[in-house]
Write a protein that holds these residues in place. Structure first.
Motif, PDB file in Angstrom:
ATOM      1  N   ALA A  77       0.652  -1.305   0.005  1.00  0.00           N
ATOM      2  CA  ALA A  77       0.054  -0.073   0.113  1.00  0.00           C
ATOM      3  C   ALA A  77       0.899   1.352   0.025  1.00  0.00           C
ATOM      4  CB  ALA A  77      -1.119   0.074   1.249  1.00  0.00           C
ATOM      5  N   LEU A  78       0.505   2.298  -0.743  1.00  0.00           N
ATOM      6  CA  LEU A  78       1.347   3.397  -1.031  1.00  0.00           C
ATOM      7  C   LEU A  78       0.748   4.580  -0.442  1.00  0.00           C
ATOM      8  CD1 LEU A  78       1.827   2.823  -4.584  1.00  0.00           C
ATOM      9  CD2 LEU A  78       3.386   1.953  -2.874  1.00  0.00           C
ATOM     10  N   ALA A  79       1.684   5.515   0.000  1.00  0.00           N
ATOM     11  CA  ALA A  79       1.163   6.657   0.770  1.00  0.00           C
ATOM     12  C   ALA A  79       2.188   7.830   0.335  1.00  0.00           C
ATOM     13  CB  ALA A  79       0.819   6.825   2.194  1.00  0.00           C
ATOM     14  N   GLY A  80       1.425   9.149  -0.074  1.00  0.00           N
ATOM     15  CA  GLY A  80       2.469  10.080  -0.355  1.00  0.00           C
ATOM     16  C   GLY A  80       1.634  11.428  -0.300  1.00  0.00           C
ATOM     17  N   ARG A  81       2.384  12.460  -0.708  1.00  0.00           N
ATOM     18  CA  ARG A  81       1.746  13.720  -1.115  1.00  0.00           C
ATOM     19  C   ARG A  81       1.405  14.027  -2.250  1.00  0.00           C
ATOM     20  NH1 ARG A  81       4.963  18.963   0.661  1.00  0.00           N
ATOM     21  NH2 ARG A  81       6.591  18.365  -0.691  1.00  0.00           N
ATOM     22  N   ASN A  82       2.396  14.293  -3.266  1.00  0.00           N
ATOM     23  CA  ASN A  82       1.980  14.550  -4.675  1.00  0.00           C
ATOM     24  C   ASN A  82       0.838  13.411  -5.381  1.00  0.00           C
ATOM     25  OD1 ASN A  82       2.509  14.281  -7.734  1.00  0.00           O
ATOM     26  ND2 ASN A  82       3.514  16.370  -7.235  1.00  0.00           N
ATOM     27  N   PRO A  83      -0.236  13.957  -5.533  1.00  0.00           N
ATOM     28  CA  PRO A  83      -1.159  13.029  -6.049  1.00  0.00           C
ATOM     29  C   PRO A  83      -0.899  12.349  -7.502  1.00  0.00           C
ATOM     30  CG  PRO A  83      -2.071  15.262  -6.119  1.00  0.00           C
ATOM     31  CD  PRO A  83      -0.801  15.184  -5.313  1.00  0.00           C
ATOM     32  N   ASP A  84      -0.185  13.149  -8.312  1.00  0.00           N
ATOM     33  CA  ASP A  84      -0.071  12.510  -9.512  1.00  0.00           C
ATOM     34  C   ASP A  84       1.289  11.385  -9.493  1.00  0.00           C
ATOM     35  OD1 ASP A  84      -1.741  14.205 -10.553  1.00  0.00           O
ATOM     36  OD2 ASP A  84      -0.435  15.725 -11.282  1.00  0.00           O
ATOM     37  N   ARG A  85       2.049  11.989  -8.762  1.00  0.00           N
ATOM     38  CA  ARG A  85       3.320  10.791  -8.733  1.00  0.00           C
ATOM     39  C   ARG A  85       2.643   9.559  -8.061  1.00  0.00           C
ATOM     40  NH1 ARG A  85       6.594  15.525  -8.371  1.00  0.00           N
ATOM     41  NH2 ARG A  85       6.691  15.307  -6.049  1.00  0.00           N
ATOM     42  N   LEU A  86       1.858   9.718  -6.987  1.00  0.00           N
ATOM     43  CA  LEU A  86       1.330   8.552  -6.247  1.00  0.00           C
ATOM     44  C   LEU A  86       0.593   7.739  -7.123  1.00  0.00           C
ATOM     45  CD1 LEU A  86       1.629   7.436  -3.273  1.00  0.00           C
ATOM     46  CD2 LEU A  86      -0.486   9.084  -2.817  1.00  0.00           C
ATOM     47  N   ALA A  87      -0.184   8.305  -7.835  1.00  0.00           N
ATOM     48  CA  ALA A  87      -1.272   7.352  -8.556  1.00  0.00           C
ATOM     49  C   ALA A  87      -0.597   6.898  -9.723  1.00  0.00           C
ATOM     50  CB  ALA A  87      -2.090   8.396  -9.208  1.00  0.00           C
ATOM     51  N   GLY A  88       0.626   7.374 -10.399  1.00  0.00           N
ATOM     52  CA  GLY A  88       1.445   6.752 -11.175  1.00  0.00           C
ATOM     53  C   GLY A  88       2.193   5.455 -10.573  1.00  0.00           C
ATOM     54  N   VAL A  89       2.638   5.531  -9.534  1.00  0.00           N
ATOM     55  CA  VAL A  89       3.355   4.446  -8.880  1.00  0.00           C
ATOM     56  C   VAL A  89       2.241   3.358  -8.759  1.00  0.00           C
ATOM     57  CG1 VAL A  89       4.780   3.626  -7.106  1.00  0.00           C
ATOM     58  CG2 VAL A  89       5.294   6.017  -7.850  1.00  0.00           C
ATOM     59  N   ALA A  90       1.291   3.786  -8.278  1.00  0.00           N
ATOM     60  CA  ALA A  90       0.198   2.711  -7.916  1.00  0.00           C
ATOM     61  C   ALA A  90      -0.318   1.987  -9.061  1.00  0.00           C
ATOM     62  CB  ALA A  90      -0.985   3.536  -7.246  1.00  0.00           C
ATOM     63  N   GLY A  91      -0.366   2.841 -10.504  1.00  0.00           N
ATOM     64  CA  GLY A  91      -0.701   2.207 -11.516  1.00  0.00           C
ATOM     65  C   GLY A  91       0.321   1.296 -11.836  1.00  0.00           C
ATOM     66  N   GLU A  92       1.677   1.953 -11.894  1.00  0.00           N
ATOM     67  CA  GLU A  92       2.805   0.744 -12.415  1.00  0.00           C
ATOM     68  C   GLU A  92       2.760  -0.361 -11.700  1.00  0.00           C
ATOM     69  OE1 GLU A  92       6.871   2.203 -12.071  1.00  0.00           O
ATOM     70  OE2 GLU A  92       6.201   4.245 -12.406  1.00  0.00           O
ATOM     71  N   LEU A  93       2.310  -0.414 -10.425  1.00  0.00           N
ATOM     72  CA  LEU A  93       2.298  -1.722  -9.508  1.00  0.00           C
ATOM     73  C   LEU A  93       1.086  -2.441  -9.575  1.00  0.00           C
ATOM     74  CD1 LEU A  93       4.265  -0.328  -6.111  1.00  0.00           C
ATOM     75  CD2 LEU A  93       4.882  -1.315  -8.379  1.00  0.00           C
ATOM     76  N   GLY A  94       0.186  -2.026 -10.716  1.00  0.00           N
ATOM     77  CA  GLY A  94      -1.062  -2.951 -11.087  1.00  0.00           C
ATOM     78  C   GLY A  94      -2.110  -2.345 -10.014  1.00  0.00           C
ATOM     79  N   GLY A  95      -2.254  -1.172  -9.735  1.00  0.00           N
ATOM     80  CA  GLY A  95      -3.441  -0.848  -9.138  1.00  0.00           C
ATOM     81  C   GLY A  95      -3.269  -0.988  -7.617  1.00  0.00           C
ATOM     82  N   ALA A  96      -2.013  -0.930  -6.819  1.00  0.00           N
ATOM     83  CA  ALA A  96      -1.866  -0.740  -5.608  1.00  0.00           C
ATOM     84  C   ALA A  96      -2.698   0.180  -4.735  1.00  0.00           C
ATOM     85  CB  ALA A  96      -0.411  -0.439  -5.167  1.00  0.00           C
ATOM     86  N   PRO A  97      -3.323  -0.030  -3.645  1.00  0.00           N
ATOM     87  CA  PRO A  97      -4.081   0.909  -2.975  1.00  0.00           C
ATOM     88  C   PRO A  97      -3.242   2.126  -2.380  1.00  0.00           C
ATOM     89  CG  PRO A  97      -3.590  -0.910  -1.473  1.00  0.00           C
ATOM     90  CD  PRO A  97      -3.252  -1.185  -2.936  1.00  0.00           C
ATOM     91  N   PHE A  98      -3.777   3.225  -2.599  1.00  0.00           N
ATOM     92  CA  PHE A  98      -3.038   4.588  -2.115  1.00  0.00           C
ATOM     93  C   PHE A  98      -3.591   5.466  -1.617  1.00  0.00           C
ATOM     94  CE2 PHE A  98      -4.085   5.479  -6.396  1.00  0.00           C
ATOM     95  CZ  PHE A  98      -4.552   6.796  -6.253  1.00  0.00           C
ATOM     96  N   ARG A  99      -3.101   6.362  -0.901  1.00  0.00           N
ATOM     97  CA  ARG A  99      -3.585   7.451   0.035  1.00  0.00           C
ATOM     98  C   ARG A  99      -2.751   8.502   0.411  1.00  0.00           C
ATOM     99  NH1 ARG A  99      -7.630   6.542   4.818  1.00  0.00           N
ATOM    100  NH2 ARG A  99      -7.103   7.795   6.381  1.00  0.00           N
ATOM    101  N   ARG A 100      -3.172   9.732   0.364  1.00  0.00           N
ATOM    102  CA  ARG A 100      -2.654  10.917   0.511  1.00  0.00           C
ATOM    103  C   ARG A 100      -2.477  11.364   2.050  1.00  0.00           C
ATOM    104  NH1 ARG A 100      -4.402  16.160  -2.712  1.00  0.00           N
ATOM    105  NH2 ARG A 100      -1.900  16.539  -2.078  1.00  0.00           N
TER     106      ARG A 100
END
Ligand SMILES: NC(=O)c1ccc[n+]([C@@H]2O[C@H](COP(=O)([O-])OP(=O)(O)OC[C@H]3O[C@@H](n4cnc5c(N)ncnc54)[C@H](OP(=O)(O)O)[C@@H]3O)[C@@H](O)[C@H]2O)c1
Length: 215
Positions: A26-49
């Motif tokens: 599961a991923l957490a971060g501040r920048n929404p675009d970069r966070l969503a980008g990494v989550a997408g690369e990982l096949g749709g990992a859950p993410f939260r800001r």
């Protein structure tokens, strides 16, 4: 496993490396675009800001990740920001920022994780070689990282009975561009940094050794 700071260079690399070795992240971060980008690369990992200035949002991350993943074996925090200048030149607001991002936020994330991470798992944060070897012009950044390192040292002893491993990764200067994005000031002259990917592989080697056996 939860990576807090996955929108950054080292956090993103660590999330990819953990996933490549079979972890569910599961991923957490501040920048929404970069966070969503990494989550997408990982096949749709859950993410939260989250933001370091909202400590409740930091402290809630582990509970969220445990819900999303159905359990939590470890938390890695890679959040941080640099700031430079001779002490008399650094405004108090900058010092406050450095301590919020480099100490209060990682501590809040890991504080919220202590009761959530499975016995035998890990709590980890990146501090830096600056702990113990501070350069001129880095007093407040180095003090913040050193405070986090001290905090991690006490946590190490507090959670030992549960076989939780605590990592204080004192990474050397790496070519991520980190020192070129300070909240204030200009970095001292630095030699060329090390390879971030190699450093992250070595870091994940240690986490892998600490993770509890697959359930
Ligand atoms: N690169 C090096 O040479 C080096 C050496 C030793 C230690 N370190 C440590 O390694 C960690 C990662 O550094 P990096 O090289 O990967 O740099 P980076 O790409 O700039 O990563 C910094 C991370 O901190 C997050 N962050 C900054 N301010 C925040 C705030 N107010 N609230 C929430 N998140 C915030 C960033 O989020 P966004 O990207 O979403 O804004 C990003 O995820 C840092 O703790 C740094 O001190 C780096």
């Amino acid at each position: 496993m939860l990576v807090a700071g996955a929108s950054g260079v080292l956090g993103g690399l660590a999330a990819r490396e953990l996933k490549a070795r079979g972890a569910v992240v599961a991923l957490a971060g501040r920048n929404p675009d970069r966070l969503a980008g990494v989550a997408g690369e990982l096949g749709g990992a859950p993410f939260r800001r989250f933001d370091a200035y909202d400590l409740d949002s930091c402290g809630a991350l582990a509970a969220w990740a445990a819900r999303e993943l159905g359990g939590l074996d470890g938390v890695l925090v890679t959040v941080g920001v640099a700031g430079f200048g001779r002490v008399e030149e650094v405004p108090d607001a900058v010092v406050e920022h450095l301590f919020a991002v480099n100490v209060l936020c990682p501590a809040a994330v890991l504080r919220g994780a202590v009761a959530r991470v499975a016995d035998g798992g890990f709590l980890a944060a990146v501090t830096g070689a600056v702990v113990g070897q501070p350069m001129l012009g880095t007093a407040d950044y180095a003090a913040a990282k050193t405070a986090l390192s001290c905090w991690l040292g006490v946590v190490t002893r507090e959670v030992r009975a549960r076989r939780l491993r605590v990592f204080d990764f004192r990474l050397p200067h790496l070519e991520t561009g980190f020192s070129d994005r300070p909240v204030a000031g200009r970095p001292p002259a630095l030699p060329r940094g090390g390879d971030p990917a190699a450093a992250v592989r070595a870091l994940v080697d240690q986490l892998e050794g600490a993770a509890p056996p697959a359930r």
